[in-house]
Scaffold this active site. Structure first.
Site, short mmCIF file in Angstrom:
data_model
loop_
_atom_site.label_atom_id
_atom_site.label_comp_id
_atom_site.label_asym_id
_atom_site.label_seq_id
_atom_site.Cartn_x
_atom_site.Cartn_y
_atom_site.Cartn_z
N TYR A 52 -27.02 -1.41 26.54
CA TYR A 52 -25.67 -1.14 26.09
C TYR A 52 -24.41 -2.03 26.90
CZ TYR A 52 -28.01 2.90 23.84
OH TYR A 52 -28.87 3.73 23.23
N HIS A 110 -36.91 1.47 27.00
CA HIS A 110 -36.04 1.51 25.80
C HIS A 110 -36.94 0.96 24.73
CE1 HIS A 110 -31.83 0.67 24.35
NE2 HIS A 110 -32.37 1.28 23.51
#
Length: 285
Positions: A52, A110
């Site tokens: 992010y 992730h």
């Protein structure tokens, strides 16, 4: 009691708040303020990721929130490209340093594949090595709980076959219109709690007339209906927003969806993510 005060219990015994703040696509220079505002409202579960690009800001928001660190549940995710032990170990160190935190409550792999090969090649050995790095960080007390994200049954089987510690969490795309029943059942069978990201289908479901009509019957908005749906599935809901009004509204979900409406929402197929289909997780692969 508000939904912000309610928790599930992970397989390792750790409590995790049922509703959290997602921070994907919140710029690093805005993340600290968003996190502080959420915590001031009562949010205690804050989710970010190396991918992010806002771990610094999220960490700052946590540190400057005025709420004791032990009262917060802070998660991040190991970059999907970290598929060897040394890279994963270094990345864990980097997240802690970037966020300025002594420990993380949860860290996830992730994705089972790097993003440029999502649902592609065989990274089984790389995932086992990344998992070993997470296990060692957990043993050292630097991460309280460990898990995965976007893992399918075969990906989880690979970890479980070699792990000393089973994943406590699998963070998945789960929303009204995309309910992966078999995968949810698999996770429940293995005592893996599912966290639902994009509970509002990355915003694409807001114009669904049927959901709007259903939400109206409950005196709710479509986002509130969708968040409540994920909660009633038994998942952690992680709506992402930097808007304080949306944060507040997202936590106003103290109604109960009927069994009939839950069944209808489970049957719903709404997986057109528009321009967001360019992102791997919305690509349908």
């Amino acid at each position: 009691m508000s939904i912000l005060d309610e928790t599930y219990t992970l397989a390792d015994g750790s409590p995790i708040p049922k509703l959290g703040l997602g921070t994907w696509m919140i710029d690093d220079d805005r993340a600290a303020q968003a996190v502080r505002e959420a915590i001031e409202m009562g949010y205690r579960n804050i989710d970010t990721a190396q991918a992010y690009g806002n771990e610094r800001g999220v960490g700052e928001g946590v540190r400057t929130s005025g709420v004791a660190r032990e009262r917060l549940f802070v998660s991040t995710k190991l970059a999907a490209e970290a598929k060897d032990y040394d890279t994963a170990t270094a990345a864990i160190d980097e997240s802690l340093a970037t966020m300025g935190l002594d420990y993380l409550d949860l860290m996830l792999i992730h994705s089972p594949q790097p993003w440029d090969d999502f649902r592609g090649g065989d990274y089984a050995q790389g995932n086992r090595e990344a998992w070993r790095a997470l296990e060692e960080a957990q043993t050292a007390g630097r991460i309280r709980s460990i898990g995965v994200s976007n893992f399918l049954e075969a990906d989880l089987d690979n970890i479980l076959a070699a792990a000393s510690v089973a994943p406590q969490v699998n963070q998945l795309l789960v929303h009204a219109g995309n309910t992966p029943e078999a995968l949810l059942a698999y996770c429940a069978e293995h005592d893996i709690l599912v966290e639902a990201y994009s509970p509002i289908a990355h915003g694409e479901i807001l114009d669904n007339a049927d959901l709007d009509a259903m939400a109206h019957r409950y005196g709710a908005t479509v986002p509130q209906l969708c968040i409540r749906y994920d909660l009633q599935l038994g998942t952690v809901a992680l709506p992402k927003t930097a808007n304080p009004e949306h944060m507040r509204a997202n936590a106003q979900v103290d109604f109960e969806i009927s069994a009939e409406d839950m069944a209808a929402l489970r049957r719903l197929d709404a997986r057109d993510y528009g321009e967001s289909s360019a992102f791997p997780v919305y690509s349908g692969r």
